[in-house]
Design a protein around this motif. Sequence first.
Motif, PDB file in Angstrom:
ATOM      1  N   ASN A 318       0.831  -1.213   0.000  1.00  0.00           N
ATOM      2  CA  ASN A 318       0.000   0.000   0.000  1.00  0.00           C
ATOM      3  C   ASN A 318       0.858   1.252   0.000  1.00  0.00           C
ATOM      4  O   ASN A 318       0.593   2.206  -0.732  1.00  0.00           O
ATOM      5  N   LYS A 321       2.264   1.713  -3.357  1.00  0.00           N
ATOM      6  CA  LYS A 321       1.251   2.048  -4.368  1.00  0.00           C
ATOM      7  C   LYS A 321       0.720   3.465  -4.184  1.00  0.00           C
ATOM      8  O   LYS A 321       0.656   4.247  -5.114  1.00  0.00           O
ATOM      9  N   TYR A 322       0.297   3.765  -2.948  1.00  0.00           N
ATOM     10  CA  TYR A 322      -0.407   5.037  -2.721  1.00  0.00           C
ATOM     11  C   TYR A 322       0.528   6.160  -2.265  1.00  0.00           C
ATOM     12  O   TYR A 322       0.164   7.323  -2.355  1.00  0.00           O
ATOM     13  N   ASP A 351       5.049   6.334   4.905  1.00  0.00           N
ATOM     14  CA  ASP A 351       5.316   6.841   3.551  1.00  0.00           C
ATOM     15  C   ASP A 351       5.197   8.354   3.555  1.00  0.00           C
ATOM     16  O   ASP A 351       4.698   8.953   4.510  1.00  0.00           O
ATOM     17  N   ILE A 356      -3.879  10.699   3.815  1.00  0.00           N
ATOM     18  CA  ILE A 356      -5.304  10.323   3.793  1.00  0.00           C
ATOM     19  C   ILE A 356      -6.080  11.344   4.619  1.00  0.00           C
ATOM     20  O   ILE A 356      -5.661  11.682   5.739  1.00  0.00           O
ATOM     21  N   LEU A 364     -10.989   2.798   6.996  1.00  0.00           N
ATOM     22  CA  LEU A 364     -10.055   2.156   6.060  1.00  0.00           C
ATOM     23  C   LEU A 364     -10.012   0.635   6.181  1.00  0.00           C
ATOM     24  O   LEU A 364      -9.753  -0.058   5.203  1.00  0.00           O
ATOM     25  N   TYR A 369     -13.660  -0.925   1.465  1.00  0.00           N
ATOM     26  CA  TYR A 369     -13.639   0.536   1.592  1.00  0.00           C
ATOM     27  C   TYR A 369     -12.363   1.080   0.947  1.00  0.00           C
ATOM     28  O   TYR A 369     -11.258   0.625   1.241  1.00  0.00           O
ATOM     29  N   ARG A 370     -12.533   2.030   0.047  1.00  0.00           N
ATOM     30  CA  ARG A 370     -11.376   2.697  -0.568  1.00  0.00           C
ATOM     31  C   ARG A 370     -11.602   4.190  -0.556  1.00  0.00           C
ATOM     32  O   ARG A 370     -12.736   4.650  -0.688  1.00  0.00           O
ATOM     33  N   VAL A 371     -10.502   4.927  -0.459  1.00  0.00           N
ATOM     34  CA  VAL A 371     -10.614   6.391  -0.510  1.00  0.00           C
ATOM     35  C   VAL A 371     -10.990   6.773  -1.935  1.00  0.00           C
ATOM     36  O   VAL A 371     -11.873   7.600  -2.170  1.00  0.00           O
ATOM     37  N   SER A 376      -7.659   2.747  -6.599  1.00  0.00           N
ATOM     38  CA  SER A 376      -7.393   1.428  -6.030  1.00  0.00           C
ATOM     39  C   SER A 376      -7.411   0.364  -7.128  1.00  0.00           C
ATOM     40  O   SER A 376      -6.535  -0.496  -7.195  1.00  0.00           O
ATOM     41  N   GLY A 381      -5.813  -2.990  -6.648  1.00  0.00           N
ATOM     42  CA  GLY A 381      -6.314  -3.236  -5.284  1.00  0.00           C
ATOM     43  C   GLY A 381      -7.654  -3.962  -5.275  1.00  0.00           C
ATOM     44  O   GLY A 381      -8.419  -3.882  -6.231  1.00  0.00           O
ATOM     45  N   THR A 382      -7.906  -4.677  -4.175  1.00  0.00           N
ATOM     46  CA  THR A 382      -9.184  -5.386  -4.036  1.00  0.00           C
ATOM     47  C   THR A 382     -10.073  -4.705  -2.988  1.00  0.00           C
ATOM     48  O   THR A 382     -11.240  -5.033  -2.855  1.00  0.00           O
ATOM     49  N   GLY A 383      -9.491  -3.814  -2.211  1.00  0.00           N
ATOM     50  CA  GLY A 383     -10.251  -3.166  -1.125  1.00  0.00           C
ATOM     51  C   GLY A 383     -10.329  -4.058   0.110  1.00  0.00           C
ATOM     52  O   GLY A 383     -11.047  -3.759   1.054  1.00  0.00           O
ATOM     53  N   GLY A 385      -7.313  -5.457   1.551  1.00  0.00           N
ATOM     54  CA  GLY A 385      -6.000  -5.543   2.185  1.00  0.00           C
ATOM     55  C   GLY A 385      -5.992  -5.157   3.652  1.00  0.00           C
ATOM     56  O   GLY A 385      -5.534  -5.925   4.506  1.00  0.00           O
ATOM     57  N   LEU A 386      -6.531  -3.984   3.961  1.00  0.00           N
ATOM     58  CA  LEU A 386      -6.488  -3.524   5.359  1.00  0.00           C
ATOM     59  C   LEU A 386      -7.491  -4.290   6.231  1.00  0.00           C
ATOM     60  O   LEU A 386      -7.285  -4.419   7.441  1.00  0.00           O
TER      61      LEU A 386
HETATM   62  P1  ADP Z   1      -6.780  -1.737  -1.691  1.00  0.00           P
HETATM   63  O1  ADP Z   1      -6.852  -3.115  -2.221  1.00  0.00           O
HETATM   64  O2  ADP Z   1      -7.726  -0.804  -2.353  1.00  0.00           O
HETATM   65  O3  ADP Z   1      -5.384  -1.202  -1.606  1.00  0.00           O
HETATM   66  P2  ADP Z   1      -6.739  -1.686   1.215  1.00  0.00           P
HETATM   67  O4  ADP Z   1      -7.730  -2.243   2.169  1.00  0.00           O
HETATM   68  O5  ADP Z   1      -5.349  -2.203   1.283  1.00  0.00           O
HETATM   69  O6  ADP Z   1      -7.385  -1.885  -0.221  1.00  0.00           O
HETATM   70  O7  ADP Z   1      -6.706  -0.108   1.409  1.00  0.00           O
HETATM   71  C1  ADP Z   1      -7.916   0.583   1.443  1.00  0.00           C
HETATM   72  C2  ADP Z   1      -7.726   1.996   0.936  1.00  0.00           C
HETATM   73  O8  ADP Z   1      -6.924   2.731   1.858  1.00  0.00           O
HETATM   74  C3  ADP Z   1      -7.003   2.103  -0.376  1.00  0.00           C
HETATM   75  O9  ADP Z   1      -7.902   1.939  -1.454  1.00  0.00           O
HETATM   76  C4  ADP Z   1      -6.434   3.503  -0.310  1.00  0.00           C
HETATM   77  O10 ADP Z   1      -7.449   4.413  -0.725  1.00  0.00           O
HETATM   78  C5  ADP Z   1      -6.187   3.719   1.172  1.00  0.00           C
HETATM   79  N1  ADP Z   1      -4.766   3.568   1.552  1.00  0.00           N
HETATM   80  C6  ADP Z   1      -4.188   2.463   2.057  1.00  0.00           C
HETATM   81  N2  ADP Z   1      -2.876   2.666   2.331  1.00  0.00           N
HETATM   82  C7  ADP Z   1      -2.613   3.956   1.986  1.00  0.00           C
HETATM   83  C8  ADP Z   1      -1.438   4.793   2.022  1.00  0.00           C
HETATM   84  N3  ADP Z   1      -0.264   4.331   2.464  1.00  0.00           N
HETATM   85  N4  ADP Z   1      -1.568   6.063   1.576  1.00  0.00           N
HETATM   86  C9  ADP Z   1      -2.739   6.541   1.145  1.00  0.00           C
HETATM   87  N5  ADP Z   1      -3.869   5.808   1.082  1.00  0.00           N
HETATM   88  C10 ADP Z   1      -3.814   4.530   1.488  1.00  0.00           C
END
Ligand code: ADP
Length: 425
Positions: A318, A321-322, A351, A356, A364, A369-371, A376, A381-383, A385-386
């Motif tokens: 993450n 990626k983000y 990072d 966010i 999150l 849930y995605r921002v 994503s 991304g699958t939404g 991960g967290l």
């Molecule tokens: P995804 O598969 O979309 O990455 P996650 O559950 O891992 O799903 O993360 C959910 C959302 O949290 C992401 O879609 C992203 O919008 C936000 N996010 C996660 N990690 C970060 C980060 N390090 N910086 C900014 N946004 C993040």
Amino acid sequence: MNEDRAALGRRRERGAQLVVATAALVFAILVISGALTLGYAIPGFAVVALVCFLALRADENGKRAAPPHSVAEQANDPLRTIVSGLPDPVIAVDRDSRVLALNEAARALAPALRQGEPVSLAMRMPELIETVGRAFAHGETERVEYSERVPVDRWFEAVAMPVKRSVDAAMPDMVLLTFRDLTPLRRVEEMRADFVANASHELRTPLAALSGFIETLQGSARDDAKARERFLAIMQEQARRMARLIDDLLSLSRIELNAHRRPDVPVDLVPIVRQVVDSLQTLARDRGVTVNVEAVGVLTVFGDRDEMVRLFENLVENALKYGAAGKRLDIKLALETASDGEPEAMASVRDYGPGIAPEHLPRLTERFYRVDVRESRAQGGTGLGLALVKHILNRHRGRLSIESTLGAGATFTVHLPPAGPRVSQ
Ligand code: ADP
């Protein structure tokens, strides 16, 4: 008991008569002796007599207003004793749907319930009253589910059980109403339905893309070698996305299945994190990000190794990626002291990307849930991960904290209980 009360009343009346007679005698002596004039004695005597009369009346009214059953009587009523001893809400009602007995739990459910009054006054659910009526009419247990909308949505199941209080009674003369709160069950059902709907939607999107490209390749692009190459590459990416999603869904359900089994094998987090960073070097290079790892010698926790790998893969991926815009990633592993004074194994992934917004932070770790959904998806991304990270940490009795300021990056910190004596700095 009533005889005792009548005797007590007669004694009080005689006492009052005695007080009035004594007062008359005292006032007469005072007048005769010249200590008091008639002008003062008559109103004085009248006041004493009036007070005695009012006291007697008040006593009688009090007796009339007292509830028909005193505490002692209640204790002797087996129905009320049994009902009050039951833990779930129970109301006993007669054929007119009037409350015969109720317990504390029922009172908490409907505070307006009163003994001797119709249930419908306190519980305005026609279906409940109809169910009581049916139970009396058929002589069989009846059930009904109903919901309350105010002040919050709540669901209940009421069971109406007809009871004959006397063995030779032809018809039931009482219904016992019991209640079960279905709200938590309904909430779980809703969550499950939402989850299935979300998962199906996530799978349907790449599936629709695949079907579309297959049709195009069979039709208009049949002989276009260049288009075929491009479409096959997109199809491969969509197929990978479906595979990732299925993989994450299976991992989530596996972790949930083991949620109550706490891992008991000591694992060192330091080599796990280093291995994860190595496996993501290609992605880091592609994004132009330098990863720094600052770690203590050994940081041992009781953990499932594969789940720990999965957890750090998600966090580091993450951040790459983000948060790639920050060009830098700091990972820190240390044994710290928590706010309660206990030692705590901590691993943070920081990072320097766009960060966010605070309103997203509490959500999150929700599934899907995605921002920014589009970003994503673009990042593969699958939404989930967290959500996986949170479930893994729950199983390990740990927690995740997220700090972020828009424009200044994000820090995801894992807190875990350390594995006792094996911890060293
Ligand atoms: P995804 O598969 O979309 O990455 P996650 O559950 O891992 O799903 O993360 C959910 C959302 O949290 C992401 O879609 C992203 O919008 C936000 N996010 C996660 N990690 C970060 C980060 N390090 N910086 C900014 N946004 C993040």
